[in-house]
Design an enzyme around this catalytic site. Structure first.
Site, mmCIF file in Angstrom:
data_model
loop_
_atom_site.group_PDB
_atom_site.id
_atom_site.type_symbol
_atom_site.label_atom_id
_atom_site.label_comp_id
_atom_site.label_asym_id
_atom_site.label_seq_id
_atom_site.Cartn_x
_atom_site.Cartn_y
_atom_site.Cartn_z
ATOM 1 N N PHE A 217 0.867 -1.189 0.000
ATOM 2 C CA PHE A 217 0.000 0.000 0.000
ATOM 3 C C PHE A 217 0.907 1.244 0.000
ATOM 4 O O PHE A 217 0.781 2.129 0.844
ATOM 5 C CB PHE A 217 -0.935 0.030 1.211
ATOM 6 N N CYS B 219 -5.144 2.973 10.360
ATOM 7 C CA CYS B 219 -5.475 4.400 10.444
ATOM 8 C C CYS B 219 -6.978 4.598 10.611
ATOM 9 O O CYS B 219 -7.494 5.691 10.405
ATOM 10 C CB CYS B 219 -4.975 5.139 9.205
#
Length: 398
Positions: free
Chosen positions: A232, A342
């Site tokens: 990512f 996150c």
């Protein structure tokens, strides 16, 4: 002389003032005696206790969070209010020494953490990128932009507004991403001596994930002599730090071909055509399935938020477990795994439990070396624990 009596009053149900007495900056719609029909979204309102005391002043909006408190005193919200609040935020960043010759990228305003709920401001050189997450901040955008250019020693000459995807769609505000002040054709910022292309026009968030700055620097310390996988990768922040740290191989993977191109551009910006780096536009799980065991000595798993709200929590935790199990199966003995969430809806305990479950599923011996969080320019208002959104673990895998 202006007074707050000009603002509409919203009254709390009896007994619902306790959270405001503890300085929590959100007023939920269920705490009000009634949702007003004559108040427009983004308007400044006063919040009154059942006995008539003024509990605070803030921005009204339709939704579960009805008011975001800007001040717990009975004061006018005007240009001076915004300037003073921004000045306080800048004073903190100056104390943290975030504006240096070798560092021109940092967060100046972090919403509730800087007592400006609904507002995010990131600094990239002489450009400030402003994001509004509430209608009230959207309407105050020009006042905020002008105040940013007046902050002493900050050096902001351009202010770009980027809120097309962050404002509640039901508000029907039709925001346009554009410069509020100035214009810039230079989009290179420096983080800890490394250069990055910042795409605030088309990139995610404000163009860069400044919240991983400290964690990227920590990864650099572990990179020497290791084969690194940055999953990512987005703009390749971790990859660039791994390269400088002396990694023998760095592979960057993202499902977005545009992200891969940004990563490759940032590698070239700092290291030219360095043969240690390769980038792949590929799904994370497919890529991990395709590589052999022991292919990497250091992995970064930093996915986008798996849960935007509490309703998605169960599926998110399954996703984190599946992803970390895949990484733990592939990493070489003695490998280091940096893994993150996150998602604000996923708390530190839930994330750690998901990673624990992944480790147990693989049967490997795993130890926690570091527990990570967001950096100091993303402060957490002690009265608003929801502001802690970034969680990370550094694992040693035998």
């Amino acid at each position: 002389m202006q007074t707050t009596s000009q603002y509409p009053d919203l009254r709390l149900r009896r007994g619902k003032e306790a959270s405001l007495e503890r300085f929590h900056p959100w007023v939920f719609s269920g705490a009000l005696t009634a949702m007003p029909t004559d108040v427009e979204e983004g308007q400044v309102v006063r919040v009154l206790a059942a006995d008539g005391r003024v509990m605070g002043v803030g921005h009204f909006q339709i939704g579960s969070i009805a008011v975001r408190i800007l001040s717990f005193s009975d004061r006018i919200i005007d240009a001076d209010f915004y300037y003073q609040a921004l000045l306080q935020a800048w004073t903190l960043r100056k104390a943290l020494r975030l504006r240096r010759d070798d560092n021109t990228a940092f967060r100046l305003v972090h919403g509730e953490g800087d007592f400006l709920p609904g507002l995010v401001v990131d600094i990239y050189g002489d450009t400030a990128v402003v994001q509004a997450h509430s209608p009230g901040m959207h309407f105050a955008r020009q006042i905020i932009a002008e105040a940013l250019t007046r902050l002493p020693d900050l050096g902001v000459v351009n202010v770009y507004y980027k809120s097309e995807t962050t404002l509640p769609y039901k508000a029907r505000l039709d925001p346009v991403n554009d410069y509020l002040i100035g214009h810039s054709d230079t989009n290179i910022a420096i983080e800890n001596g490394l250069k990055f292309n910042i795409d605030w026009l088309r990139g995610q968030k404000t163009g860069f994930f400044v919240d991983q700055r400290d964690n990227r620097a920590l990864l650099e310390q572990y990179s020497r002599g290791r084969r690194v996988l940055n999953m990512f990768c987005y703009t390749g922040g971790f990859s660039v730090y791994a390269m400088r740290g002396g990694a023998t191989q760095v592979d960057s993977v993202d499902s977005s071909a545009k992200a891969v191109a940004l990563t490759e551009a940032n590698i070239r910006l700092n290291f030219g055509d360095d043969p240690r780096h390769h980038a792949y536009a590929e799904d994370a799980f497919k890529y991990l399935d395709s590589v052999g065991d022991n292919a990497y000595d250091l992995m970064v798993l930093d996915p986008p938020a798996f849960a935007k709200h509490r309703d998605a929590l169960r599926n998110a935790l399954r996703g984190y477990q599946k992803l970390n199990a895949a990484g733990l199966r592939r990493i070489a003995p003695g490998g280091i795994l940096f893994t993150f969430s996150c998602s604000q809806a996923v708390d530190r305990r839930d994330f750690r439990l998901a990673v624990f479950s992944a480790a147990a599923q693989t049967g490997r011996r795993v130890r926690i070396l570091h527990q990570l969080t967001q950096p100091a320019d993303h402060p957490i208002n002690i009265y608003h624990p929801e502001g802690e959104y970034l969680k990370g673990l550094i694992l040693y895998v035998e």
